[in-house]
Scaffold this motif. Structure first.
Motif, mmCIF file in Angstrom:
data_model
loop_
_atom_site.group_PDB
_atom_site.id
_atom_site.type_symbol
_atom_site.label_atom_id
_atom_site.label_comp_id
_atom_site.label_asym_id
_atom_site.label_seq_id
_atom_site.Cartn_x
_atom_site.Cartn_y
_atom_site.Cartn_z
ATOM 1 N N THR A 17 37.901 40.536 46.257
ATOM 2 C CA THR A 17 39.003 39.275 45.427
ATOM 3 C C THR A 17 39.594 39.603 44.833
ATOM 4 O OG1 THR A 17 37.909 37.016 47.465
ATOM 5 C CG2 THR A 17 40.261 36.463 46.085
ATOM 6 N N VAL A 18 41.427 39.910 45.218
ATOM 7 C CA VAL A 18 41.830 40.090 43.804
ATOM 8 C C VAL A 18 42.585 39.378 43.993
ATOM 9 C CG1 VAL A 18 43.403 41.573 42.753
ATOM 10 C CG2 VAL A 18 41.915 42.691 44.146
ATOM 11 N N ARG A 19 42.947 38.594 42.321
ATOM 12 C CA ARG A 19 43.594 37.349 42.143
ATOM 13 C C ARG A 19 44.890 37.622 41.483
ATOM 14 N NH1 ARG A 19 38.670 35.373 41.394
ATOM 15 N NH2 ARG A 19 37.637 34.130 43.514
ATOM 16 N N LYS A 20 45.894 36.594 40.846
ATOM 17 C CA LYS A 20 47.439 37.128 40.149
ATOM 18 C C LYS A 20 46.288 36.760 39.196
ATOM 19 C CE LYS A 20 50.162 37.248 44.190
ATOM 20 N NZ LYS A 20 51.103 36.380 44.209
ATOM 21 N N PRO A 21 46.751 37.483 38.044
ATOM 22 C CA PRO A 21 46.788 37.227 36.770
ATOM 23 C C PRO A 21 46.776 35.748 35.634
ATOM 24 C CG PRO A 21 48.348 38.793 36.927
ATOM 25 C CD PRO A 21 47.621 38.372 38.018
ATOM 26 N N VAL A 22 47.822 35.381 36.188
ATOM 27 C CA VAL A 22 48.310 34.466 35.753
ATOM 28 C C VAL A 22 48.061 32.972 36.329
ATOM 29 C CG1 VAL A 22 50.690 33.318 33.917
ATOM 30 C CG2 VAL A 22 50.070 36.223 34.362
ATOM 31 N N ALA A 23 47.901 32.517 35.478
ATOM 32 C CA ALA A 23 47.532 30.811 36.273
ATOM 33 C C ALA A 23 48.272 29.174 35.938
ATOM 34 C CB ALA A 23 45.815 29.696 36.035
ATOM 35 N N THR A 24 49.328 28.745 36.414
ATOM 36 C CA THR A 24 49.687 27.329 35.845
ATOM 37 C C THR A 24 49.968 26.196 35.988
ATOM 38 O OG1 THR A 24 51.521 29.332 36.126
ATOM 39 C CG2 THR A 24 52.477 27.084 35.788
ATOM 40 N N LEU A 25 49.282 25.605 34.763
ATOM 41 C CA LEU A 25 47.979 23.934 34.838
ATOM 42 C C LEU A 25 49.867 23.547 35.273
ATOM 43 C CD1 LEU A 25 45.873 24.729 31.010
ATOM 44 C CD2 LEU A 25 45.653 25.069 33.363
ATOM 45 N N PRO A 26 48.823 22.453 35.265
ATOM 46 C CA PRO A 26 49.963 21.472 35.949
ATOM 47 C C PRO A 26 50.811 20.909 34.820
ATOM 48 C CG PRO A 26 47.649 20.621 36.365
ATOM 49 C CD PRO A 26 47.375 21.688 35.190
ATOM 50 N N SER A 27 50.724 21.072 33.434
ATOM 51 C CA SER A 27 51.641 20.397 32.485
ATOM 52 C C SER A 27 52.945 22.103 32.588
ATOM 53 C CB SER A 27 51.078 20.873 31.268
ATOM 54 O OG SER A 27 50.273 21.740 30.352
ATOM 55 N N GLY A 28 52.102 23.012 33.128
ATOM 56 C CA GLY A 28 53.031 24.170 32.450
ATOM 57 C C GLY A 28 52.705 25.450 31.809
ATOM 58 N N ALA A 29 51.536 24.880 30.874
ATOM 59 C CA ALA A 29 50.875 25.431 30.314
ATOM 60 C C ALA A 29 50.425 26.666 31.645
ATOM 61 C CB ALA A 29 50.257 25.565 29.105
ATOM 62 N N ARG A 30 50.415 28.658 30.420
ATOM 63 C CA ARG A 30 50.411 29.624 31.145
ATOM 64 C C ARG A 30 49.118 29.513 30.697
ATOM 65 N NH1 ARG A 30 55.360 30.072 31.697
ATOM 66 N NH2 ARG A 30 56.418 30.137 34.237
ATOM 67 N N VAL A 31 47.631 30.080 31.491
ATOM 68 C CA VAL A 31 46.768 30.884 30.872
ATOM 69 C C VAL A 31 46.604 32.785 31.741
ATOM 70 C CG1 VAL A 31 45.463 28.396 30.280
ATOM 71 C CG2 VAL A 31 45.129 29.514 32.964
ATOM 72 N N LEU A 32 45.662 33.026 30.959
ATOM 73 C CA LEU A 32 45.412 34.590 31.351
ATOM 74 C C LEU A 32 43.585 34.455 31.696
ATOM 75 C CD1 LEU A 32 45.907 37.460 31.341
ATOM 76 C CD2 LEU A 32 45.423 37.860 29.404
ATOM 77 N N GLY A 33 43.554 35.254 33.405
ATOM 78 C CA GLY A 33 42.242 35.705 34.191
ATOM 79 C C GLY A 33 41.996 36.327 33.664
ATOM 80 N N LEU A 34 40.323 37.111 33.392
ATOM 81 C CA LEU A 34 39.405 37.640 32.498
ATOM 82 C C LEU A 34 38.568 37.918 33.863
ATOM 83 C CD1 LEU A 34 39.565 40.028 30.416
ATOM 84 C CD2 LEU A 34 37.445 37.935 29.393
ATOM 85 N N ALA A 35 38.289 39.696 33.747
ATOM 86 C CA ALA A 35 36.964 40.188 35.037
ATOM 87 C C ALA A 35 36.788 39.761 36.410
ATOM 88 C CB ALA A 35 36.006 40.587 33.697
ATOM 89 N N ASP A 36 36.126 38.883 37.096
ATOM 90 C CA ASP A 36 35.755 38.957 37.513
ATOM 91 C C ASP A 36 36.594 37.011 37.803
ATOM 92 O OD1 ASP A 36 33.818 40.540 37.886
ATOM 93 O OD2 ASP A 36 32.258 38.614 37.580
#
Length: 406
Positions: free
Chosen positions: A272-291
């Motif tokens: 699986t390839v996933r999109k690198p940016v996830a948005t938290l319920p608050s609207g804050a964003r986090v960055l995915g790494l590696a696997d």
């Protein structure tokens, strides 16, 4: 001082965290296990790492094993003929020595090194609420934990993920007593057409040098036999399958023993390839790494290599970004630097999961007769981008074979 929080203490998370510390960043690393728990736990992968990935480790002063780890000097390919023999075989030396260090050995030492260099190590099973808190307290949050609820925050990229189900049943065992390969220490890559693959490689585990046995079985086929087995049952099943499908490998395995009762692993997952940016319920964003963002089948041994290359790409992106905010545009840019390399590894890995097309069969046949072709294939494991110049396309393959013949 900019503050970065990394969730996940594996190859990528620790490598990135230690790299950031070296440039003066305030880094917190969150792990769901202590070093002792990792050391005493179950093996996690086969983790053969090639020259480029190992160079990233050495650049950060993280090669603590040197000659204690058996070298992987080359790679041999064997294609079974279905009659107990080999339809073809070739072997070549790697330009740069590869190595495999059991993550139960590596990660506890790296965790200690991270703390020694000034990082803050937190032992906690992080959830979404924790990510919200980290995002509020940090300039950047990087998620390097490839499993669990927080990994599910990252949306699957359907355009880059051709498979929605596991393509192999996976099982490995760490063993002692295997007879060495006759030509050089290295990987033995055996293909049983239509049924799956079997690999071996030397490694370093908690008790010293060992070998790793690794089966990949097509789901529902005769190599898909590993669910629910005890460690000893898994090793016995391995030996039975070797005698049946790759008897030349069975000859090396007459006197095997598991390194320890935590030295086996079995499972399956969909690449699986996933999109690198996830948005938290608050609207804050986090960055995915590696696997978290690129999870390939291990058939081509790219997992730990991708992790190291991703950590190196993200470190470079952070350093180049300076004091600007780590917004979604930055996160996409950081992932893009990694994807420039990972797209080739991903496409090649996915292609290797299918039946080989005619031009690949012709290339393998030519490699068995010409050491130059064999060497190019073998060294592509370090830099899969090269495969797109000669291996992945039938026209390019034809032109390459003509060039070699000339």
């Amino acid at each position: 001082m900019r503050k970065i929080t990394i969730v996940g203490a594996g190859q990528a998370g620790l490598q990135l965290g230690i790299g950031l510390l070296g440039h003066g960043y305030d880094v917190t690393l969150v792990s769901n296990r202590t070093g002792d728990q990792i050391r005493e736990g179950r093996v996690m992968s086969s983790q053969a790492m090639f020259g480029t990935a190992l160079a990233h480790e050495r650049a950060l002063g993280l090669d603590f094993w040197g000659d204690a780890c058996p070298p992987i000097a080359g790679l041999g390919v064997n294609i079974a003929d279905g009659q107990g023999g080999r339809a073809l075989a070739f072997d070549a030396r790697l330009d740069a020595t590869a190595r495999s260090v059991d993550q139960r050995v590596k990660m506890p030492i790296w965790m200690g090194e991270f703390a020694r260099r000034g990082g803050r190590l937190v032992i906690h099973e992080a959830g979404v609420e924790d990510l919200e808190r980290y995002a509020a307290e940090s300039d950047l949050v990087v998620v390097a934990a490839g499993k669990g609820d927080i990994a599910g925050l990252f949306e699957r990229d359907a355009e880059r993920s051709p498979y929605d189900a596991p393509q192999r049943a996976l099982a490995l065992a760490y063993v002692t007593g295997m007879t060495p390969l006759p030509h050089r220490t290295g990987v033995s890559f055996n293909v049983v057409p239509g049924l799956g693959e079997y690999f071996t490689m030397p490694s370093l585990t908690t008790s010293g040098p060992c070998d790793i046995m690794f089966f990949e079985g097509v789901p529902g086929g005769p190599l898909d036999r590993f669910d629910g087995l005890t460690p000893d049952e898994q090793l016995a099943t391995f030996q039975e399958l070797l005698r049946t499908y790759v008897p030349w490998e069975a000859e090396r395995c007459a006197d095997l023993a598991l390194t320890d009762q935590n030295g086996t692993l079995a499972g399956r997952f969909a690449p699986t390839v996933r999109k690198p940016v996830a948005t938290l319920p608050s609207g804050a964003r986090v960055l995915g790494l590696a696997d978290v963002v690129v999870l390939n089948d291990p058939i081509t041994g790219q997992g730990s290599n991708n992790a190291s290359k991703c950590a190196a790409a993200y470190l470079a992106a952070v350093l180049d970004h300076g004091d600007r905010p780590y917004d979604a545009a930055f996160m996409e840019l950081a992932f893009g630097r990694f994807w420039d390399n990972a797209r080739s590894a991903t496409a090649w890995t996915n292609a290797m999961l299918g039946a080989p097309p005619q031009h690949v069969l012709e290339l393998f046949g030519a490699a068995s007769a010409d050491s130059r072709i064999a060497a190019r294939f073998v060294n592509g494991f370090d830099d899969p981008r090269d495969f797109f110049h000669w291996f992945m396309d039938p026209v390019a393959a034809k032109n390459y074979l003509a060039e070699v013949s000339a």
